[in-house]
Design an enzyme around this catalytic site. Structure first.
Site, mmCIF file in Angstrom:
data_model
loop_
_atom_site.group_PDB
_atom_site.id
_atom_site.type_symbol
_atom_site.label_atom_id
_atom_site.label_comp_id
_atom_site.label_asym_id
_atom_site.label_seq_id
_atom_site.Cartn_x
_atom_site.Cartn_y
_atom_site.Cartn_z
ATOM 1 N N CYS A 72 0.837 -1.211 0.000
ATOM 2 C CA CYS A 72 0.000 0.000 0.000
ATOM 3 C C CYS A 72 0.868 1.256 0.000
ATOM 4 C CB CYS A 72 -0.872 0.045 1.247
ATOM 5 S SG CYS A 72 -2.136 -1.210 1.349
ATOM 6 N N GLU A 74 0.633 3.878 1.797
ATOM 7 C CA GLU A 74 0.987 4.385 3.135
ATOM 8 C C GLU A 74 2.291 3.772 3.609
ATOM 9 O OE1 GLU A 74 -1.896 3.298 2.088
ATOM 10 O OE2 GLU A 74 -3.565 4.382 2.992
#
Ligand code: THU
Length: 157
Positions: A72, A74
């Site tokens: 991801c 993030e």
């Protein structure tokens, strides 16, 4: 059995209402989302982490034909920030997503990313502000415990 009540407080504003620093972070996350490698989901996520030394570290989702090998946006940004600047606190993290060339309304990070954010916050020894950036609205959380209220940390080991 006793019922308990949990309240989460966060701010919501339009992009125009953000201060210059937060607008810059929104813009950086948006730019990063444009470079996401998401040929399978076509869901492009961008992130931008502001460090205490003023650096902005960007991330985006990196997919893979072996699906679970993906990461991801993030975690891409936070791991890059910690790899490059291990001792510099992360002050804020902006997250944004687009699909089919259109910016989505704000998305929430997955559970695994929240857990990583928690550990980064602990390393930083200060709350990390999280901006969930949408096409119209931006939700601002003062720290990860607003998004992950019941935590598991090294203190529990
Ligand atoms: N994704 C992120 O990068 N961050 C999120 O907060 C949610 C999901 C990615 C993972 C995958 O590449 C794609 O978005 C669809 O789930």
């Amino acid at each position: 059995m006793e019922s308990k009540h949990l309240e989460i407080i966060y701010q919501e504003s339009d992009y125009d209402e953000l201060d210059a620093e937060r607008k810059r972070l929104y813009d950086a996350a948006l730019a990063a989302s444009g470079h996401a490698y998401a040929p399978y989901s076509h869901f492009q996520v961008g992130t931008a982490a502001l460090l205490k030394n003023g650096e902005i570290v960007m991330g985006n989702n990196q997919e893979n034909a072996a699906y679970p090998s993906a990461l991801c946006a993030e975690r891409v940004a936070l791991f890059a920030a910690c790899a490059t600047y291990p001792d510099i606190p992360v002050l804020r993290l902006a997250i944004i997503a687009q699909a089919n060339g259109e910016v989505k309304e704000s998305i929430s990070p997955c559970g695994a990313c929240r857990q990583v954010m928690l550990e980064v916050e602990q390393r930083s020894k200060m709350p990390m502000e999280i901006l969930l950036c949408g096409k119209k609205k931006v939700k601002v959380f003062k720290g990860i415990t607003s998004l992950l209220p019941f935590t598991f940390t090294a203190d529990d080991l």
